[in-house]
Design an enzyme around this catalytic site. Structure first.
Site, PDB file in Angstrom:
ATOM      1  N   TRP A 169     -41.784 -29.673  11.925  1.00 10.35           N
ATOM      2  CA  TRP A 169     -41.781 -29.887  13.372  1.00 10.35           C
ATOM      3  C   TRP A 169     -41.877 -31.365  13.720  1.00 10.35           C
ATOM      4  CZ3 TRP A 169     -45.717 -25.714  15.432  1.00 10.35           C
ATOM      5  CH2 TRP A 169     -45.116 -24.442  15.313  1.00 10.35           C
ATOM      6  N   THR A 217     -44.302 -18.658  38.895  1.00 11.38           N
ATOM      7  CA  THR A 217     -44.067 -19.791  37.990  1.00 11.38           C
ATOM      8  C   THR A 217     -42.594 -20.163  38.085  1.00 11.38           C
ATOM      9  OG1 THR A 217     -43.512 -18.366  36.163  1.00 11.38           O
ATOM     10  CG2 THR A 217     -45.789 -19.057  36.321  1.00 11.38           C
ATOM     11  N   GLU A 254     -50.547 -20.162  35.630  1.00  8.00           N
ATOM     12  CA  GLU A 254     -51.320 -19.009  35.139  1.00  8.00           C
ATOM     13  C   GLU A 254     -52.796 -19.336  34.946  1.00  8.00           C
ATOM     14  OE1 GLU A 254     -48.465 -20.088  34.059  1.00  8.00           O
ATOM     15  OE2 GLU A 254     -47.136 -18.490  33.375  1.00  8.00           O
ATOM     16  N   LYS A 281     -37.164 -28.649  15.156  1.00 13.65           N
ATOM     17  CA  LYS A 281     -37.517 -28.304  13.779  1.00 13.65           C
ATOM     18  C   LYS A 281     -36.461 -28.894  12.859  1.00 13.65           C
ATOM     19  CE  LYS A 281     -40.398 -24.812  11.953  1.00 13.65           C
ATOM     20  NZ  LYS A 281     -40.838 -23.448  11.940  1.00 13.65           N
TER      21      LYS A 281
HETATM   22  P1  AMP Z   1     -46.610 -24.997  35.672  1.00 11.73           P
HETATM   23  O1  AMP Z   1     -47.024 -23.588  35.534  1.00 11.73           O
HETATM   24  O2  AMP Z   1     -45.306 -25.164  36.375  1.00 11.73           O
HETATM   25  O3  AMP Z   1     -47.687 -25.836  36.238  1.00 11.73           O
HETATM   26  O4  AMP Z   1     -46.306 -25.563  34.218  1.00 11.73           O
HETATM   27  C1  AMP Z   1     -47.242 -25.481  33.185  1.00 11.73           C
HETATM   28  C2  AMP Z   1     -46.742 -26.238  31.996  1.00 11.73           C
HETATM   29  O5  AMP Z   1     -46.678 -27.634  32.270  1.00 11.73           O
HETATM   30  C3  AMP Z   1     -47.652 -26.148  30.791  1.00 11.73           C
HETATM   31  O6  AMP Z   1     -47.461 -24.958  30.079  1.00 11.73           O
HETATM   32  C4  AMP Z   1     -47.240 -27.382  30.010  1.00 11.73           C
HETATM   33  O7  AMP Z   1     -46.065 -27.140  29.262  1.00 11.73           O
HETATM   34  C5  AMP Z   1     -46.928 -28.368  31.092  1.00 11.73           C
HETATM   35  N1  AMP Z   1     -48.077 -29.262  31.309  1.00 11.73           N
HETATM   36  C6  AMP Z   1     -49.014 -29.195  32.264  1.00 11.73           C
HETATM   37  N2  AMP Z   1     -49.889 -30.216  32.159  1.00 11.73           N
HETATM   38  C7  AMP Z   1     -49.489 -30.948  31.100  1.00 11.73           C
HETATM   39  C8  AMP Z   1     -49.977 -32.132  30.457  1.00 11.73           C
HETATM   40  N3  AMP Z   1     -51.037 -32.792  30.902  1.00 11.73           N
HETATM   41  N4  AMP Z   1     -49.309 -32.575  29.384  1.00 11.73           N
HETATM   42  C9  AMP Z   1     -48.216 -31.929  28.903  1.00 11.73           C
HETATM   43  N5  AMP Z   1     -47.701 -30.825  29.468  1.00 11.73           N
HETATM   44  C10 AMP Z   1     -48.328 -30.332  30.554  1.00 11.73           C
END
Ligand code: AMP
Length: 542
Positions: free
Chosen positions: A440, A181, A326, A435
């Site tokens: 929030w 990640t 994940e 916050k």
């Molecule tokens: P990654 O592991 O780099 O793909 O990042 C995952 C994170 O991207 C998630 O925990 C979210 O915070 C963000 N994310 C993924 N899809 C969306 C979505 N459709 N809208 C808002 N945030 C998203």
């Protein structure tokens, strides 16, 4: 009593075999660095992926050994997607946008044994080459130039296969892939995908109510193959035998639109930034491209409602999805249920801008200080997920065990609501929450609304420390080229949609918003840069 069914293993070679046997004439088109198109077929892909698997075995690859890739999206990366797991190895995709220090850490932590690298990415590899110990490095000659001294040519390596390849007897729970990640804090964490999780994820992604990937589609993943398996699109497209088109390193709007048109793309996938650029290009030259009716899977960050509406005007349908490295990554998809089809258009757009319903076999819940939150569309809490393609741990990282709950859920770090119909909506990352006076404020809601303003290209809303309210929102705004808007106009625009105390205390106009390697807003950098904004403003007597 048990069922009387066979215990077929869910392993990637069964997808590869199906593709090779049934769809050998279907095309795979890749854009090369010089912008020319490389064309071959599933027949070629099948042969070459098996050659790669055999060559790796002949090179001494053992079960579970990691083979890293440092590659753009193209035919050879697809070969690695299937050839490495088919050999019993683990495909470890490296994110070429990371800093060489991070890449060093990741290659060492994963103990990668071999690397396949694009020739055009050798300058990046050379920045960390001496800090990692890879046994062999195979260079894909995308430019056609001779492979530099000291490296092996990927094509020569494939030629070491004799055609006498047999799949190892794989267990479906064995590792097939791995991805780190690219978080904004702490060291990158490794997620290991099993054959079973990737096969199940492919089946679920193809469903009509999720991404509806079919044999009749022409699929172009803009999302990089080094980021969460390009959302699994190459696996799913291969499973159904869809024509695949890969953009190589050319991800600017005009290059993509040219390729959509020339190859008749019907399904694509990528982060909102890509599509915001595409909308601007289409608005500028609405008659330049003749596109097929297309679906675009949008995720990685929230798809603003304005983007969904703008795409609809061009006959392009946004399918908003949420997921994480994940979660392989598909977790939720926002399709309007049949029972909601007679809702007013505005409410349907509101639903499509939410992150959506959990896909089959995935469960979601919201947890806050009071325990599990009701599905009322209002109560916020941390989003937790579980399912057969959700990580149950990180690779060799016992100190990250608190990302998983005792009752078997993964803690996403996203803050969300779930409405009574089951639609999940992300309101923030836990660490990006604002916050104010104990309440929030959703930065995501504010920035999505701002991005609906005609003069705004991009907006990121983030918290700045405040002596009275602890935190207040500040908006960083990038205006569209040639457009103008004042702070007062933007505040008035938001005032029609939000409570007064939600409105940003200020608007700062920037040339660009800092981003993570995955193209997401890097709010930690904005918070740092503007941390004294309130006191400085007060110092100026504002
Ligand atoms: P990654 O592991 O780099 O793909 O990042 C995952 C994170 O991207 C998630 O925990 C979210 O915070 C963000 N994310 C993924 N899809 C969306 C979505 N459709 N809208 C808002 N945030 C998203």
């Amino acid at each position: 009593m048990n069922g009387t069914m066979m215990q077929g293993s869910l392993v990637l070679p069964s997808l590869l075999e199906r593709a090779g046997k049934l769809f050998s004439k279907v095309e795979i088109v890749s854009r090369l660095p010089d912008k020319s198109l490389h064309r071959h077929t599933y027949g070629d892909f099948y042969r070459r992926a098996r050659q790669l698997a055999e060559a790796l075995q002949r090179a001494g690859l053992r079960r579970g050994d990691r083979v890293a890739t440092l590659m753009w999206n193209h035919y050879a990366h697809l070969e690695a997607y299937f050839g490495v797991p088919a050999s019993g190895g683990v495909l470890h995709t490296l994110n070429l946008r990371l800093h060489p220090d991070d890449l060093t850490y990741i290659v060492q932590h994963a103990e990668d044994r071999f690397l396949i690298v694009d020739d055009v990415l050798l300058p990046l590899f050379e920045q960390f080459k001496n800090r990692v110990s890879l046994e062999r490095v195979f260079v894909v000659p995308l430019t056609g130039a001779p492979v530099p001294e000291g490296y092996e040519n990927y094509e020569d390596f494939l030629a070491t296969a004799t055609g006498d390849f047999r799949y190892p007897d794989l267990d479906e729970n064995e590792a097939a892939g791995m991805c780190y990640t690219s978080g904004t804090t702490g060291k990158p964490k490794g997620v290991v995908y099993s054959h079973r999780s990737l096969v199940l994820h492919s089946l679920a992604s193809a469903l009509v109510d999720t991404l509806a990937v079919s044999n009749r589609d022409t699929v172009l993943p803009v999302v990089p193959m080094f980021h969460a398996n390009a959302w699994g699109v190459p696996f799913t497209a291969t499973m159904v035998g869809a024509k695949q088109v890969f953009p190589g390193p050319h991800l600017d709007p005009v290059s993509l639109l040219d390729l959509f048109e020339a190859e008749g793309v019907t399904l694509t996938a990528g982060v909102p930034t890509i599509w915001l650029g595409i909308v601007q290009a289409l608005e500028k030259e609405p008659d330049r491209w003749k596109l097929q009716p297309m679906r675009m899977a949008v995720g990685g960050s929230a798809a603003p409602e304005g983007l969904i509406r703008a795409m609809d005007r061009f006959g392009l349908r946004v399918v908003h999805a949420w997921g994480m490295t994940e979660t392989t990554p598909l977790g939720t998809v926002s399709q309007v249920k049949a029972t909601l089809r007679d809702w007013p258009e505005d409410r349907q757009y509101e639903i499509r801008a939410k992150q959506g319903l959990p896909v089959p076999l995935i469960e979601i819940r919201i947890v806050n200080d009071q325990g599990e939150a009701p599905w009322d569309g209002k109560t916020m809490g941390e989003l937790q997920v579980r399912g057969p393609w959700v990580a149950a741990s990180y690779y060799n990282r016992p100190e990250s065990a608190d990302s998983f709950t005792e009752d078997g859920w993964f803690r996403t770090g996203d803050v969300a609501t779930i409405d009574p119909e089951g639609y999940m909506k992300i309101t923030d990352r836990t660490k990006d929450l604002i916050k104010s006076g104990g309440e929030w404020i959703s930065s995501v809601d504010l920035e999505n609304a701002l991005m609906g303003h005609p003069a705004v290209a991009e907006a990121a809303v983030f918290a700045v420390p405040h002596p009275k309210w602890q935190e207040r929102p500040l908006a960083a705004v990038v205006l569209k080229a040639g457009a103008s808007a004042t702070e007062e106009e933007l505040r008035a625009y938001l005032a029609t949609k939000f409570a007064k105390w939600w409105l940003p205390d200020g608007f700062v106009f920037l040339d660009e918003i800092p981003r993570t390697s995955a193209g997401k807003f890097l709010k930690s950098s904005l918070r740092e840069r503007f941390k004294n904004w309130v006191s400085e403003r007060e110092g100026q007597g504002a």
